[in-house]
Design an enzyme around this catalytic site. Structure first.
Site: not given
Length: 687
Positions: A430, A488, A434
């Site tokens: 996370e 992802e 990202h």
């Protein structure tokens, strides 16, 4: 059908720690979140809303006394249990995607006979409810379906679809809250862009002469009107209990976007949301994730409410504080000295990184962590938030998915260590997966964020880059249906690549003297990569050759790369006679062979992403995620030993009669408890 594993998302202690005003805010935001349920159901399948109504109507008819219903309708109790398990999975997933009833149709007909209302609903759903096809997402056809594209042949013409995308871009319409419908108009196709909003009007948009084969394109507002009215009603109530002016302004912008359908207001709200750091009650609501759109641009509705977990948030904030130094160890940065190079931001600004306990998570997938917003211009210019759902994460501690693929000698150790490495992997995914990267872009005509006369050197080719994002282009608009799975995959690679960093492991309490040692975490991570890569095949459909889940495709692609590129680090043994599949990793070589291999794959995806190089990315990624005959044999074993579905049982909040107090109610983690929670949620009584 396997009996699901049901997990209670406990939130009582955290909720009790809120002030009265915060409890009211959480209550109304949770009501707003759940009010969007029927939007999601409509986005999943044509029959999903009726199946939902059937489950709720049966529960109302028997008053939640399922044994009484079994007796009255003369249905075997085991059959009733199979229906309850199906109902719990349907409700937890907010739809029937990949879910078929375990109860026989004959028994379900008997249950439905309890009232005229349930008979009427069942007659509408009995065929699609049991249909084995369509079995995956994709352009409408015999084996695939989508609720984002309506009308015969809506996705049949690539030329039309491309023209519609251009029209949307030219008219400054963002696609996330739209659906597309094709109509015939005197032999020439016309299209309607259905825009989610409370307001309902329609108008023709100009096509600038690019669409000679299309007779007309209309914007039709008012899609999901009734549900958004309920959402807006609850947002209006929540406004009275916001904690600060920033939170209030955020809700006003989001409320306005739901009224008009204009996502520019929503984006303004997202910019404000990013600046509302560490709130006691965290919220997400809107058309957010495009995972289930075959084109990868239209998004599913979701609503989330979380209560701050202050102790765990403190540790995550410490990780955020050292994140800038960790970025320097990534493959596209580590050889640039004091500079981070052209493919990374000069300074990694620590995001708001919080741990919350989920009070409401209305979505087809309850993720353990999220990183939002998805708009890259906001992420680059304003920032983003990382949120870990601690009560969702804990559910993983009792699971060891794919355990049968681990050597029996290692299975107990794998179970003991899995959650420890999984948690760190998700956290790194996370914040740094990202959160990193810099897009080379032409921000407006002749206004670049790099020197086009002396462009950066492509780290893959050794030559100057020759592609970048043009004005108005975004990551999803350029990469289309590859965008979510590649994003992802890149994030998963970052997390796995950095998991051996001693600084990270020490922060989470792991070294060579801890009960679970640092090298245990590292080895378990690489073993998980093998297991999860094989498990990903569950979500591959051999008939259509389509992937049903972005993360599953990513995990399989990573394993394929490691099998080809890590010099024998991984071996997969298939024992057809005993229907057994075993993945093995050479523990002594995970960092010498595994980490460099992950780095090579990560570098390729990162450069493709930063330079808008969709063609080379597609060739590379589609080759890695191709399922050959050998992998199809692996899939047979994986599917035959599929892990039980994980079902979540959420709490509800209620206003007491005087409306001065908010009461929290939690439910037992059983199929009956899940159904009862949804019955009492009463999603149609929000006004």
């Amino acid at each position: 059908m396997l009996e699901p594993q049901i997990y209670k998302l406990s939130v009582g202690q955290a909720f009790d720690g809120l002030s009265d005003s915060e409890k009211h805010y959480a209550h109304y935001m949770a009501r707003a979140a759940w009010s969007g349920t029927r939007i999601i159901l409509r986005q999943v399948s044509p029959e999903a809303n009726d199946i939902f109504d059937f489950i709720i109507a049966l529960s109302h008819t028997c008053g939640g006394d399922w044994e009484k219903l079994a007796t009255e309708t003369q249905v075997d109790s085991d059959e009733v249990e199979r229906f309850l398990n199906y109902a719990a999975m349907f409700l937890s997933n907010v739809g029937n995607y990949f879910i078929l009833p375990g109860i026989s149709k004959e028994s379900l007909i008997k249950l439905a006979s309890v009232s005229g209302a349930t008979i009427d609903i069942f007659n509408r759903i009995k065929e699609p409810m049991y249909a084995e096809t369509p079995s995956s997402l994709g352009a409408p056809g015999p084996y695939t379906q989508t609720a984002y594209y309506l009308g015969d042949g809506c996705l049949a013409s690539r030329e039309d679809v491309s023209a519609i995308s251009d029209i949307i871009e030219e008219n400054a319409i963002l696609p996330e809250n739209t659906r597309l419908r094709r109509c015939d108009n005197g032999g020439k196709p016309s299209y309607e862009i259905l825009q989610a909003s409370v307001e309902g009007n329609e108008y023709v948009v100009g096509t600038r002469g690019k669409t000679s084969k299309i007779s007309q394109v209309r914007i039709v507002k008012g899609d999901h009107k009734e549900e958004l009215e309920q959402v807006c009603h609850n947002l209006q109530e929540a406004l009275e209990y916001t904690s600060n002016p920033t939170q209030r302004l955020m809700l006003e912008r989001i409320h306005g976007s739901f009224l008009t359908g204009d996502l520019r207001d929503y984006k303004d709200g997202q910019k404000i949301w990013v600046t509302d750091t560490a709130p006691a009650v965290e919220t997400v609501i809107g058309f957010v994730e495009p995972y289930r759109d075959p084109l990868g641009v239209r998004a599913e509705f979701e609503g989330i409410v979380g209560i701050a977990d202050t102790a765990e948030t403190s540790r995550l904030q410490r990780l955020a504080g050292i994140a800038d130094g960790l970025v320097c160890r990534l493959p596209w940065v580590k050889d640039h000295g004091t500079s981070k190079g052209p493919f990374e931001k000069n300074m990694f600004e620590p995001p708001d990184f919080s741990s919350v306990q989920s009070l409401a998570y209305c979505s087809s997938i309850v993720f353990p962590g999220i990183n939002l917003p998805n708009y890259n211009d906001i992420r680059q210019e304003t920032g983003y938030k990382n949120i870990i759902f601690s009560n969702r994460m804990v559910s993983e501690s009792s699971r060891a998915r794919g355990l049968h693929m681990v050597d029996p000698i290692e299975q107990e150790t794998f179970k003991q260590h899995r959650f420890h490495s999984y948690y760190i992997w998700v956290v790194l995914h996370e914040i740094l997966g990202h959160g990193t990267g810099r897009f080379l872009s032409e921000l407006s005509p002749n206004n670049f964020n790099f020197d086009p006369q002396s462009p950066p050197i492509n780290l893959l080719t050794g030559k100057p880059v020759n592609s970048w994002y043009r004005p108005g282009q975004t990551w999803t608009s350029v990469f289309g249906n590859l965008a979510t799975t590649v994003d992802e995959c890149r994030a998963e690679l970052v997390g796995a690549y950095l998991i051996d960093e001693p600084e990270i492991l020490r922060l989470f309490g792991y070294d060579e003297s801890s009960e679970v040692r640092a090298d245990d975490i590292i080895y378990n991570m690489y073993l998980q990569l093998g297991v999860d890569g094989l498990r990903g095949l569950e979500n591959y459909e051999p008939i259509t050759k389509e992937w049903g889940q972005a993360h599953s495709r990513a995990h399989y692609a990573m394993l394929r790369h490691l099998l080809c590129d890590s010099d024998g680090l991984y071996t997969i043994q298939l024992d057809l006679e005993n229907n057994r599949l075993t993945v093995r990793v050479d523990r002594s070589q995970v960092l010498q062979k595994g980490k460099p291999s992950l780095g090579r794959m990560l570098l390729q995806l990162h450069i493709y992403r930063c330079t808008a190089d969709k063609d080379n990315c597609r060739e590379f990624y589609e080759n890695l995620s191709q399922v050959d005959d050998e992998a199809l044999k692996w899939r047979e074993v994986v599917v035959s030993k599929k892990d039980p579905s994980l079902v979540f049982c959420h709490a509800n909040t209620f206003l007491e009669k005087d409306e001065d107090n908010v009461k929290l109610k939690e439910y037992e983690p059983t199929s009956r408890g899940v159904i009862q929670s949804w019955v009492e949620r009463d999603i149609d009584d929000a006004l």
